[in-house]
Design a protein around this motif. Structure first.
Motif, short mmCIF file in Angstrom:
data_model
loop_
_atom_site.label_atom_id
_atom_site.label_comp_id
_atom_site.label_asym_id
_atom_site.label_seq_id
_atom_site.Cartn_x
_atom_site.Cartn_y
_atom_site.Cartn_z
N ASN A 1 3.63 -0.93 4.12
CA ASN A 1 2.26 -1.12 4.54
C ASN A 1 1.64 -2.17 3.63
O ASN A 1 1.59 -2.00 2.42
CB ASN A 1 1.48 0.20 4.48
CG ASN A 1 0.12 0.07 5.09
OD1 ASN A 1 -0.81 -0.41 4.46
ND2 ASN A 1 0.01 0.50 6.34
N ASN B 1 0.85 -1.19 0.00
CA ASN B 1 0.00 0.00 0.00
C ASN B 1 0.89 1.24 0.00
O ASN B 1 0.58 2.24 -0.63
CB ASN B 1 -0.92 0.01 1.21
CG ASN B 1 -1.84 -1.20 1.23
OD1 ASN B 1 -2.29 -1.65 0.19
ND2 ASN B 1 -2.08 -1.74 2.41
N PRO C 1 -4.97 -3.44 6.70
CA PRO C 1 -3.62 -2.93 6.40
C PRO C 1 -2.82 -2.72 7.70
O PRO C 1 -3.38 -2.39 8.74
CB PRO C 1 -3.89 -1.60 5.71
CG PRO C 1 -5.26 -1.21 6.11
CD PRO C 1 -6.01 -2.45 6.45
N ASP D 1 1.58 -1.80 9.07
CA ASP D 1 2.98 -1.52 8.73
C ASP D 1 3.85 -2.69 9.15
O ASP D 1 3.92 -3.02 10.34
CB ASP D 1 3.46 -0.23 9.40
CG ASP D 1 2.85 1.00 8.78
OD1 ASP D 1 2.53 0.96 7.57
OD2 ASP D 1 2.68 2.01 9.49
N SER E 1 9.77 0.29 6.72
CA SER E 1 8.52 -0.45 6.80
C SER E 1 7.77 -0.36 5.48
O SER E 1 7.98 0.56 4.69
CB SER E 1 7.64 0.09 7.93
OG SER E 1 7.23 1.40 7.65
N HIS F 1 -1.22 -9.73 10.60
CA HIS F 1 -1.29 -8.51 11.41
C HIS F 1 -0.81 -8.84 12.83
O HIS F 1 -1.23 -9.84 13.41
CB HIS F 1 -2.73 -8.00 11.43
CG HIS F 1 -2.88 -6.62 11.95
ND1 HIS F 1 -2.65 -6.29 13.26
CD2 HIS F 1 -3.24 -5.46 11.33
CE1 HIS F 1 -2.87 -5.01 13.44
NE2 HIS F 1 -3.23 -4.48 12.26
#
Length: 180
Positions: free
Chosen positions: A66, A38, A75, A77, A64, A131
């Motif tokens: 995303n 992203n 989403p 990081d 990082s 995540h």
């Protein structure tokens, strides 16, 4: 995106170590047709150690990207910590078939490191992106709630209470007979 910014002109450099810094953003990865991020914010430090017959490239990237979680599509990081070492030698023709060795033709005065930076970062991303909130239980998501709702209900039966297929029981006996 112009990848000329990733050229390292080594012809005029003295022997010894030289430092270069590159900032990689989403436009950099999109120039390679890679659109899984992203957004991206990665800094790569490149150390070029020039010697009389060869050069060592040490690349270290941190930052990082995303990405979307593979479980919840949320989403997040993802931290990046990647490194790559390449030995650069000179020969009759260009050859980059070996991932640790780059052969440049005699007379070349610069090299473009964009492809190596791209590969180093993309290959450092795990195959399954999860995540961090899933692992520590802090992520609240409709997808997680639905997965919990659809989870098979656990029964109170233990492994010993479940009747084993007699064919497997016979195989289990064969295994113990061989150990005697």
């Amino acid at each position: 995106m112009e990848l000329k910014a990733f050229n390292i002109a080594f012809a005029g450099l003295k022997q010894g170590k030289h430092e270069f810094k590159f900032e990689l953003d989403n436009a950099f990865f999109e120039s390679f047709g890679y659109e899984d991020f992203n957004s991206a914010n990665v800094i790569v430090d490149v150390e070029l150690d020039k010697r009389s017959t060869l050069m060592d490239l040490v690349m270290e990237g941190s930052g990082s990207v995303n990405v979307n979680c593979d479980v919840t599509d949320e989403p997040f990081d993802m931290p990046i910590d990647a490194s790559m070492d390449i030995v650069v030698k000179f020969g009759d023709s260009f050859n980059d078939e070996n991932e640790d060795l780059l052969i440049l033709p005699h007379g070349d005065y610069q090299m473009n490191v964009a492809q190596y930076l791209y590969e180093m970062i993309v290959l450092s991303i795990p195959y399954k992106k999860t995540h961090p909130g899933i692992e520590d239980g802090t992520l609240q998501s409709d997808v997680l709630d639905k997965l919990e709702e659809l989870k098979p209900s656990g029964s109170d039966e233990t492994e010993d209470d479940i009747e084993m297929d007699p064919r497997w029981e016979a195989l289990k006996n064969l295994k113990t007979d061989n150990n005697k």
